[in-house]
Write an enzyme that holds these catalytic residues in place. Structure first.
Site, short mmCIF file in Angstrom:
data_model
loop_
_atom_site.label_atom_id
_atom_site.label_comp_id
_atom_site.label_asym_id
_atom_site.label_seq_id
_atom_site.Cartn_x
_atom_site.Cartn_y
_atom_site.Cartn_z
N SER A 88 1.16 -1.04 -0.01
CA SER A 88 -0.01 0.01 0.01
C SER A 88 0.90 0.94 -0.04
O SER A 88 1.55 1.20 0.75
CB SER A 88 -0.95 0.02 1.21
OG SER A 88 -1.68 1.76 1.61
N LYS A 107 3.30 -2.33 6.38
CA LYS A 107 2.87 -1.95 4.50
C LYS A 107 4.08 -1.26 4.65
O LYS A 107 5.08 -1.88 3.12
CB LYS A 107 1.49 -1.16 4.01
CG LYS A 107 0.60 -1.79 4.28
CD LYS A 107 0.95 -3.49 3.52
CE LYS A 107 -0.56 -4.30 3.65
NZ LYS A 107 -0.83 -5.39 2.83
N THR A 119 -13.27 -3.60 -0.26
CA THR A 119 -14.21 -4.60 0.07
C THR A 119 -14.10 -4.43 2.21
O THR A 119 -14.78 -2.87 2.76
CB THR A 119 -12.63 -4.83 0.67
OG1 THR A 119 -11.76 -4.67 1.31
CG2 THR A 119 -12.07 -5.41 -1.11
#
Length: 228
Positions: A129, A156, A185
């Protein structure tokens, strides 16, 4: 025949990545912690299921042993499993987030390396990300600037660094990290934002299907390489 393993693939970007790679002719293994959900997802797609919890050494070893026994090798590994880790920030939460989002990458990669080395075009893609990018989180024009996810972002950053370091230490295998774009999501439901997982999966698929002379050690989104 291209054999692919995707972690955390029973839903979201992982599920859509599996669907698109199956359409390209890959043999796809859906890795998921929950056996019932994983088997249901695999059956819906026509994929194969393997129980895989990235936070559990035995689970990871057993999953890769199963694939090795059935297929003899592995061509593509997609590190998709991840958690958001929003809310309270404390030691146990930090350990859980890093164990899933970063240490899990090490577990699965190390278990997969012997199988990947048998491939003529071994490829590893990490769904990372730009929330872990120093450049992005310090740029007021970027959405990451106001993202209140310290543990997720830090994990990340680690995921992207692991990608670069593996690319350096394993020159025969392509390792790339991907920023898939803000995606709607289960993980981002509380924010009410994002595009379809189908759209975001396309960049994952692109990096998962690179030619043998494709790039390695990069962080990319759909427009190309990102600063980080």
């Amino acid at each position: 025949m291209t054999v692919t393993l995707i972690t955390g693939a029973n839903k979201g970007i992982g599920f859509e990545t599996a669907k698109q790679l199956l359409e390209l002719g890959h043999v796809v293994y859906i890795g998921a912690r929950d056996v019932e959900r994983g088997e249901k997802a695999a059956a819906a797609l026509g994929a194969r299921f393997v129980q895989l919890d990235v936070t559990d050494d035995a689970s990871v070893s057993n999953a890769l042993a199963t694939i090795g026994s059935a297929e003899g090798g592995l061509d593509v590994l997609v590190h998709n499993a991840g958690i958001l880790g929003d809310g309270v920030i404390d030691g146990p939460t930090a350990l859980h987030v890093f164990n899933t989002n970063a240490v899990g990458i090490v577990r699965v990669t190390e278990a997969a390396l012997p199988l990947l080395r048998k491939s003529s075009n071994p490829t590893v893609v990490t769904v990372s990300s730009s929330a872990g990018s120093f450049w992005a989180v310090n740029n007021p024009e970027r959405p990451e600037f106001n993202l209140p996810l310290a543990l997720y972002s830090a994990s990340k950053s680690a995921a992207t660094m692991l990608t670069v370091q593996y690319a350096k230490s394993q020159p025969g295998i392509k390792f790339n990290a991907v920023e898939p774009g803000t995606t709607a999501t289960d993980m981002t439901a509380a924010f009410g934002i994002g595009r379809s997982p189908e759209e975001s999966a396309r960049i994952v698929v692109r990096l998962a299907t690179l030619d043998a002379d494709g790039p390695t050690g990069t962080l990319q989104d759909e427009d190309g390489e990102l600063h980080w």
